[in-house]
Design an enzyme around this catalytic site. Structure first.
Site, PDB file in Angstrom:
ATOM      1  N   LYS A  50       0.825  -1.216   0.000  1.00  0.00           N
ATOM      2  CA  LYS A  50       0.000   0.000   0.000  1.00  0.00           C
ATOM      3  C   LYS A  50       0.854   1.259   0.000  1.00  0.00           C
ATOM      4  O   LYS A  50       0.462   2.269  -0.584  1.00  0.00           O
ATOM      5  CB  LYS A  50      -0.976  -0.004   1.177  1.00  0.00           C
ATOM      6  CG  LYS A  50      -2.125  -0.970   0.965  1.00  0.00           C
ATOM      7  CD  LYS A  50      -3.359  -0.601   1.766  1.00  0.00           C
ATOM      8  CE  LYS A  50      -4.506  -1.573   1.492  1.00  0.00           C
ATOM      9  NZ  LYS A  50      -5.564  -1.544   2.488  1.00  0.00           N
ATOM     10  N   LYS A  88      -4.310 -10.647  -7.219  1.00  0.00           N
ATOM     11  CA  LYS A  88      -5.562 -10.817  -6.476  1.00  0.00           C
ATOM     12  C   LYS A  88      -6.688  -9.983  -7.102  1.00  0.00           C
ATOM     13  O   LYS A  88      -6.440  -8.867  -7.547  1.00  0.00           O
ATOM     14  CB  LYS A  88      -5.291 -10.354  -5.039  1.00  0.00           C
ATOM     15  CG  LYS A  88      -6.462 -10.395  -4.117  1.00  0.00           C
ATOM     16  CD  LYS A  88      -6.104  -9.822  -2.756  1.00  0.00           C
ATOM     17  CE  LYS A  88      -6.205  -8.308  -2.709  1.00  0.00           C
ATOM     18  NZ  LYS A  88      -6.359  -7.737  -1.366  1.00  0.00           N
ATOM     19  N   LYS A 117     -11.197  -4.679  -5.567  1.00  0.00           N
ATOM     20  CA  LYS A 117     -12.146  -3.640  -5.984  1.00  0.00           C
ATOM     21  C   LYS A 117     -11.436  -2.337  -6.338  1.00  0.00           C
ATOM     22  O   LYS A 117     -12.009  -1.477  -6.993  1.00  0.00           O
ATOM     23  CB  LYS A 117     -13.220  -3.423  -4.919  1.00  0.00           C
ATOM     24  CG  LYS A 117     -12.691  -3.122  -3.536  1.00  0.00           C
ATOM     25  CD  LYS A 117     -13.749  -3.342  -2.464  1.00  0.00           C
ATOM     26  CE  LYS A 117     -13.095  -3.392  -1.100  1.00  0.00           C
ATOM     27  NZ  LYS A 117     -13.843  -4.058  -0.067  1.00  0.00           N
TER      28      LYS A 117
HETATM   29  P1  TYM Z   1     -10.988  -6.294   3.044  1.00  0.00           P
HETATM   30  O1  TYM Z   1     -12.088  -5.297   3.183  1.00  0.00           O
HETATM   31  O2  TYM Z   1      -9.850  -5.965   2.154  1.00  0.00           O
HETATM   32  O3  TYM Z   1     -11.580  -7.673   2.562  1.00  0.00           O
HETATM   33  C1  TYM Z   1     -12.651  -8.334   3.247  1.00  0.00           C
HETATM   34  C2  TYM Z   1     -12.426  -9.836   3.193  1.00  0.00           C
HETATM   35  O4  TYM Z   1     -12.384 -10.293   1.824  1.00  0.00           O
HETATM   36  C3  TYM Z   1     -11.218 -11.079   1.621  1.00  0.00           C
HETATM   37  N1  TYM Z   1     -10.763 -10.902   0.224  1.00  0.00           N
HETATM   38  C4  TYM Z   1     -10.566 -11.906  -0.629  1.00  0.00           C
HETATM   39  N2  TYM Z   1     -10.693 -13.242  -0.500  1.00  0.00           N
HETATM   40  C5  TYM Z   1     -10.414 -14.004  -1.578  1.00  0.00           C
HETATM   41  N3  TYM Z   1     -10.016 -13.488  -2.781  1.00  0.00           N
HETATM   42  C6  TYM Z   1      -9.873 -12.161  -2.961  1.00  0.00           C
HETATM   43  N4  TYM Z   1      -9.497 -11.671  -4.140  1.00  0.00           N
HETATM   44  C7  TYM Z   1     -10.148 -11.297  -1.846  1.00  0.00           C
HETATM   45  N5  TYM Z   1     -10.119  -9.943  -1.673  1.00  0.00           N
HETATM   46  C8  TYM Z   1     -10.488  -9.723  -0.400  1.00  0.00           C
HETATM   47  C9  TYM Z   1     -10.206 -10.548   2.608  1.00  0.00           C
HETATM   48  O5  TYM Z   1      -9.207 -11.496   2.879  1.00  0.00           O
HETATM   49  C10 TYM Z   1     -11.085 -10.257   3.809  1.00  0.00           C
HETATM   50  O6  TYM Z   1     -11.269 -11.434   4.567  1.00  0.00           O
HETATM   51  N6  TYM Z   1      -8.217  -5.735   7.188  1.00  0.00           N
HETATM   52  C11 TYM Z   1      -9.437  -6.336   6.661  1.00  0.00           C
HETATM   53  C12 TYM Z   1     -10.659  -5.882   7.427  1.00  0.00           C
HETATM   54  C13 TYM Z   1     -10.575  -6.123   8.886  1.00  0.00           C
HETATM   55  C14 TYM Z   1     -10.642  -7.386   9.545  1.00  0.00           C
HETATM   56  C15 TYM Z   1     -10.535  -7.093  10.923  1.00  0.00           C
HETATM   57  C16 TYM Z   1     -10.750  -8.694   9.087  1.00  0.00           C
HETATM   58  C17 TYM Z   1     -10.461  -5.172   9.837  1.00  0.00           C
HETATM   59  N7  TYM Z   1     -10.421  -5.742  11.057  1.00  0.00           N
HETATM   60  C18 TYM Z   1     -10.533  -8.120  11.896  1.00  0.00           C
HETATM   61  C19 TYM Z   1     -10.750  -9.716  10.060  1.00  0.00           C
HETATM   62  C20 TYM Z   1     -10.650  -9.423  11.415  1.00  0.00           C
HETATM   63  C21 TYM Z   1      -9.609  -5.923   5.214  1.00  0.00           C
HETATM   64  O7  TYM Z   1      -9.088  -4.935   4.776  1.00  0.00           O
HETATM   65  O8  TYM Z   1     -10.440  -6.713   4.488  1.00  0.00           O
END
Ligand code: TYM
Length: 336
Positions: A116, A198, A201
């Site tokens: 990032k 990956k 969005k």
């Molecule tokens: P975020 O918002 O980027 O994504 C949400 C969830 O979607 C999964 N994900 C994917 N899984 C498979 N293939 C993909 N291409 C893909 N893109 C995204 C992510 O692994 C995630 O599970 N930091 C986290 C949010 C968060 C969180 C937490 C998660 C904040 N606090 C505590 C778990 C526990 C995030 O940015 O997810």
């Protein structure tokens, strides 16, 4: 016989744009499925979203939309808890204490921080650096046993365990060490246009992702354009056939078929048929979610009520942990 206490789940998703098929398969779909076995807390990680510059009005709108989408997926706000991170200030309180127990070197090694910062070199802010500490607080504050996430979050989960373990060692048993729950086939759904990356969005190429709100036509069009290879065989081989393998992972998720069964099903058929079949099962899976989404989003008052109730219930649990942690580290607490 007393009923065994159910294990607890916490997971989160950022309100930064409409969730993709990757978010759905990697995380949110499992969130809904796991509700039958666990006590679940699901959170919209709006504070995490601030680590990248947001348009304020858009962030607010997306937060509510995401809540509606999660309800549409089947998150049950009566038996489980759905809330917005910033509505439970205790997360930030715990994050500070945890930050004081996390090393600069540990945070410097996080690949998402490196990625990032490379992507936004003009905004390498402190929040981006301490992001995993807030995420650790999200998880540890509820003593979650299980955290369903996609593969890209496993390093963050690992550091949460390291922080918890260290804290327990210094101050005595306080936090549960959380385990990850990463789906077998869909842990990392790849970009449709560059299948070694990956699906995200934030990708600038709109053909690289399917959004959870895309209609059937858009889904078919995007899958038809998906990059594959020239050998013409539907065969699972992540290394040499990343595009086809990615489509197979998606197909497997929605049909429950194994890779061998999928290979047999499409033996002797071209990629055209295969891509169309993947598009159809995806559209079929998303259609009911989309119909529910429209219905729920039209009732803003209901969504807000769910979030208010969720925040109150989450805060009760979270405040208890913060009190305990403050006491352990020696902060003076007056009787309340
Ligand atoms: P975020 O918002 O980027 O994504 C949400 C969830 O979607 C999964 N994900 C994917 N899984 C498979 N293939 C993909 N291409 C893909 N893109 C995204 C992510 O692994 C995630 O599970 N930091 C986290 C949010 C968060 C969180 C937490 C998660 C904040 N606090 C505590 C778990 C526990 C995030 O940015 O997810």
């Amino acid at each position: 016989m007393a009923e065994e206490k159910r294990k607890r789940i916490l997971s989160g998703i950022q309100p930064t744009g409409t969730p993709t098929l990757g978010n759905y398969i990697g995380a949110v779909r499992n969130w809904a499925l796991l509700q039958s076995e666990y006590d679940c807390l699901y959170m919209i990680a709006d504070l995490h979203a601030l680590t990248v510059r947001q348009v304020p009005a858009e962030l607010r709108r997306r937060t509510r939309e995401l809540a509606a989408l999660l309800l549409a997926v089947g998150i049950d706000p009566k038996n489980h808890v759905l809330f917005v991170q910033s509505h439970v200030p205790a997360h930030c309180e715990l994050a500070w204490v945890l930050a004081c127990n996390t090393q600069f070197g540990e945070l410097s090694r996080m690949t998402q921080f490196k990625d990032k910062s490379a992507k936004h070199p003009d905004n390498v802010n402190g929040g981006l650096f301490t992001y995993p500490v807030l995420m650790a607080a999200d998880i540890l504050i509820y003593n979650a046993d299980l955290v369903p996430v996609g593969q890209d979050q496993t390093q963050h989960l690992e550091i949460a365990r390291v922080i918890a373990n260290r804290f327990n060692g210094v101050y005595g048993e306080t936090f549960t060490l959380p385990e990850g729950y990463v789906p077998a086939a869909g842990a990392k759904i790849m970009s449709l246009s560059e299948p070694t990356k990956k699906m995200s969005k934030s990708d600038t190429n709109a053909n690289s992702f399917v959004l959870m709100t895309d209609d059937r036509d858009a889904i078919v069009r995007k899958f038809k354009r998906a990059v594959t290879d020239s050998d013409g065989q539907v065969r699972f081989d992540r290394e040499n056939k990343p595009g086809v393998s990615n489509l197979m992972a998606i197909y497997s998720t929605f049909t429950g078929r194994t890779m061998e069964e999928i290979e047999a099903e499409f033996a002797g058929k071209g990629y055209g048929d295969f891509k169309l079949a993947v598009a159809e099962v995806t559209a079929d899976a998303l259609a009911p979610v989309q119909a529910e989404y429209g219905r729920i989003l039209a009732d803003k008052a209901y969504v807000d009520e769910v979030l208010k109730d969720g925040a109150a219930r989450a805060a009760r649990l979270a405040n208890r942990t913060v009190s305990k942690v403050y006491r352990k580290v020696g902060l003076l607490q007056l009787d309340r």
